[in-house]
Design a protein around this motif. Structure first.
Motif, short mmCIF file in Angstrom:
data_model
loop_
_atom_site.label_atom_id
_atom_site.label_comp_id
_atom_site.label_asym_id
_atom_site.label_seq_id
_atom_site.Cartn_x
_atom_site.Cartn_y
_atom_site.Cartn_z
N GLN A 18 0.83 -1.20 0.00
CA GLN A 18 0.00 0.00 0.00
C GLN A 18 0.87 1.26 0.00
OE1 GLN A 18 -0.90 -2.77 2.16
NE2 GLN A 18 -2.11 -3.24 0.34
N GLY A 19 2.19 1.05 0.00
CA GLY A 19 3.11 2.18 0.00
C GLY A 19 3.44 2.71 1.38
N LYS A 20 2.96 2.04 2.40
CA LYS A 20 3.23 2.47 3.77
C LYS A 20 4.64 2.07 4.19
CE LYS A 20 1.73 1.79 8.56
NZ LYS A 20 0.79 1.04 9.45
N ILE A 21 5.36 3.00 4.79
CA ILE A 21 6.71 2.70 5.29
C ILE A 21 6.56 1.88 6.56
CG2 ILE A 21 8.84 3.64 6.22
CD1 ILE A 21 8.44 6.08 4.41
N VAL A 22 7.03 0.64 6.54
CA VAL A 22 6.90 -0.24 7.70
C VAL A 22 8.23 -0.41 8.44
CG1 VAL A 22 4.90 -1.48 6.80
CG2 VAL A 22 7.19 -2.28 6.24
N VAL A 23 9.33 -0.16 7.75
CA VAL A 23 10.66 -0.12 8.38
C VAL A 23 11.28 1.22 7.98
CG1 VAL A 23 12.95 -1.16 8.55
CG2 VAL A 23 10.94 -2.63 8.28
N PRO A 24 11.57 2.08 8.93
CA PRO A 24 12.05 3.44 8.62
C PRO A 24 13.25 3.46 7.69
CG PRO A 24 11.57 3.21 10.96
CD PRO A 24 11.47 1.83 10.38
N LEU A 25 13.31 4.49 6.87
CA LEU A 25 14.42 4.67 5.93
C LEU A 25 15.61 5.26 6.68
CD1 LEU A 25 11.86 4.42 4.14
CD2 LEU A 25 12.97 5.96 2.52
N LYS A 26 16.43 4.37 7.25
CA LYS A 26 17.56 4.83 8.07
C LYS A 26 18.83 4.02 7.84
CE LYS A 26 16.13 2.00 12.06
NZ LYS A 26 15.78 2.03 13.50
N TYR A 27 18.79 3.08 6.89
CA TYR A 27 19.94 2.21 6.66
C TYR A 27 20.70 2.63 5.41
CZ TYR A 27 17.56 -0.69 10.09
OH TYR A 27 16.95 -1.13 11.24
N GLU A 28 21.96 2.20 5.35
CA GLU A 28 22.77 2.47 4.15
C GLU A 28 22.50 1.42 3.07
OE1 GLU A 28 27.30 3.67 2.89
OE2 GLU A 28 27.03 2.42 4.67
N THR A 29 22.31 0.16 3.49
CA THR A 29 22.06 -0.93 2.55
C THR A 29 20.90 -1.78 3.05
OG1 THR A 29 24.44 -1.03 2.03
CG2 THR A 29 23.08 -2.91 1.34
N CYS A 30 19.98 -2.11 2.14
CA CYS A 30 18.83 -2.95 2.48
C CYS A 30 18.70 -4.05 1.43
CB CYS A 30 17.54 -2.12 2.50
SG CYS A 30 17.50 -0.80 3.71
N TYR A 31 18.77 -5.29 1.87
CA TYR A 31 18.60 -6.42 0.96
C TYR A 31 17.17 -6.94 1.02
CZ TYR A 31 23.68 -6.49 0.46
OH TYR A 31 24.98 -6.15 0.18
N PRO A 32 16.71 -7.65 -0.02
CA PRO A 32 15.32 -8.12 -0.06
C PRO A 32 14.98 -9.12 1.06
CG PRO A 32 16.31 -8.20 -2.24
CD PRO A 32 17.42 -7.94 -1.27
N PHE A 33 13.70 -9.16 1.41
CA PHE A 33 13.18 -10.15 2.35
C PHE A 33 12.99 -11.48 1.60
CE2 PHE A 33 12.21 -6.67 5.19
CZ PHE A 33 12.26 -7.25 6.45
N MET A 34 14.00 -12.33 1.63
CA MET A 34 13.89 -13.64 0.99
C MET A 34 13.18 -14.64 1.89
SD MET A 34 15.12 -12.72 -1.77
CE MET A 34 15.03 -14.26 -2.66
N SER A 35 12.93 -14.24 3.14
CA SER A 35 12.18 -15.05 4.11
C SER A 35 11.54 -14.05 5.07
CB SER A 35 13.11 -16.03 4.84
OG SER A 35 14.12 -15.32 5.55
N ALA A 36 11.38 -14.43 6.32
CA ALA A 36 10.83 -13.50 7.30
C ALA A 36 11.87 -12.47 7.76
CB ALA A 36 10.30 -14.27 8.51
N TYR A 37 13.10 -12.60 7.26
CA TYR A 37 14.19 -11.73 7.68
C TYR A 37 14.93 -11.17 6.47
CZ TYR A 37 13.31 -14.10 12.09
OH TYR A 37 12.70 -14.60 13.22
N ALA A 38 15.50 -9.98 6.67
CA ALA A 38 16.32 -9.36 5.63
C ALA A 38 17.60 -8.82 6.26
CB ALA A 38 15.56 -8.23 4.95
N GLN A 39 18.63 -8.72 5.45
CA GLN A 39 19.90 -8.18 5.91
C GLN A 39 19.96 -6.68 5.66
OE1 GLN A 39 21.09 -10.96 3.16
NE2 GLN A 39 22.57 -12.03 4.45
N VAL A 40 20.48 -5.94 6.62
CA VAL A 40 20.67 -4.49 6.48
C VAL A 40 22.05 -4.11 7.00
CG1 VAL A 40 18.20 -3.93 6.64
CG2 VAL A 40 19.59 -4.04 8.73
N GLU A 41 22.49 -2.93 6.56
CA GLU A 41 23.77 -2.38 7.03
C GLU A 41 23.57 -0.93 7.39
OE1 GLU A 41 28.39 -1.65 5.53
OE2 GLU A 41 27.01 -2.93 4.35
#
Length: 340
Positions: free
Chosen positions: A146-169
């Motif tokens: 729906q375009g709602k931000i559910v995880v704030p835009l605060k990371y340098e790198t965001c990888y896709p949710f390939m499961s219930a978890y995603a990698q971020v930096e």
């Protein structure tokens, strides 16, 4: 009883016909006169080669096409479903795709309707497991459909949710996993059954000592002895290896050398065969080390769905597992083409 039996048989036949008719047709991208189109498994051109670029999507429901530096989508019969109008576009994923108007990225559906406005500077892979990474002002996070931000835009790198978890930096260089609510976890806290975009081990079981590189299985048993220059990841129950003279062979997953290192190049096993290069030509070897297709091609790729792309006399076609061209080599070189 007889009418009921006949009724069930009739329903079964109708369902069989219906499911067969609905089965997605496999296509391969071909190149003619420097333009791209698609053929079916009989070699018939089903999408005329009029496009500057074609990328196949899931089940060939929407194919990404480029024309005059603009991107759009066609169906598996070549009919335009979204005319080329975007400066950039990704393949559809979970019913939506990211497109660019030249300034920002938004998301459209398969009808071309804008579902999420053009607000973002970038997206990596679109939607996976209900969320998509998005970047704005060099910071990334995740939105829902729906375009709602559910995880704030605060990371340098965001990888896709390939499961219930995603990698971020983070911008401080810290790496960890997050769930769909943004809660953070150390990698050790999350079970290995959860798939991640960046594998936990890029080269599982690889180890190196003074004698060379080898491989261990997940039990810790040495499967490939550490005497090689290179060892490949397990594929189709086989490890390809390169010895110190530069020649390639392969072990099975029981630790037995099945293919003696004698090839100049070799790729991973798929569908029981591996493509190799010897004395400038490409052929195929089976898991027992038997050359089943003699090296006679200028290039040959791995088998996919029973057919392999192959080049001869400067043209490309497709061969079966006997090495016979079932689609004659009459197309221009287009490495990476395969039936899917």
């Amino acid at each position: 009883m007889l009418p009921a039996i006949l009724m069930r048989q009739t329903i079964y036949i109708i369902l069989t016909i219906f499911l067969t008719a609905c089965k997605t047709q496999q296509l391969a991208v071909i190149k003619l006169n420097d333009k791209f189109g698609c053929i079916d498994r009989k070699g018939n051109i089903v999408i005329q080669p009029t496009w500057d670029y074609i990328l196949q999507g899931d089940k060939n429901e929407q194919l990404l096409v480029e024309k005059d530096s603009l991107y759009g989508f066609i169906d598996s019969k070549g009919q335009v479903i979204i005319r080329p109008q975007y400066q950039d576009a990704e393949l559809f994923s979970e019913g939506l795709t990211a497109v660019s108007n030249g300034k920002k990225y938004g998301f459209i559906n398969s009808k071309g309707d804008t579902i999420i406005p053009f607000l973002y500077d970038e997206t990596f892979m679109g939607f996976n497991n209900g969320l998509s990474d998005v970047t704005l002002n060099d910071s990334c996070g995740y939105i829902d459909k729906q375009g709602k931000i559910v995880v704030p835009l605060k990371y340098e790198t965001c990888y896709p949710f390939m499961s219930a978890y995603a990698q971020v930096e983070t911008f401080d260089g810290d790496e960890f996993l997050i769930d769909k609510k943004g809660k953070t976890y150390d990698e050790e806290e999350v079970s290995e059954k959860h798939r991640l975009w960046v594998p936990r081990e890029s080269y599982p079981g690889s180890f190196t000592n003074s004698t060379g590189q080898g491989r261990k299985n997940n039990k810790g048993d040495t499967i490939v002895p550490p005497i090689y220059k290179v060892t490949g990841n397990l594929s189709d129950n086989m490890y390809i290896v390169q010895d110190k003279s530069g020649k390639w062979g392969a072990y099975n997953d029981k630790g037995k050398l099945m293919v003696q290192p004698k090839f100049d190049e070799m790729w991973h096993f798929y569908e029981g065969l591996a493509n190799f290069k010897l004395n400038g030509k490409w052929g195929f070897v089976d898991k027992k080390g038997n050359i089943v297709i003699e090296p006679k091609f200028e290039y040959a790729s791995q088998f996919t769905n029973g057919l392999a792309y192959a080049e001869i006399n400067g043209k490309s076609g497709f061969i079966n597992k006997k090495g016979t061209f079932v689609i004659e080599p009459k197309f221009e070189i287009n490495k990476g083409s395969r039936f899917e």
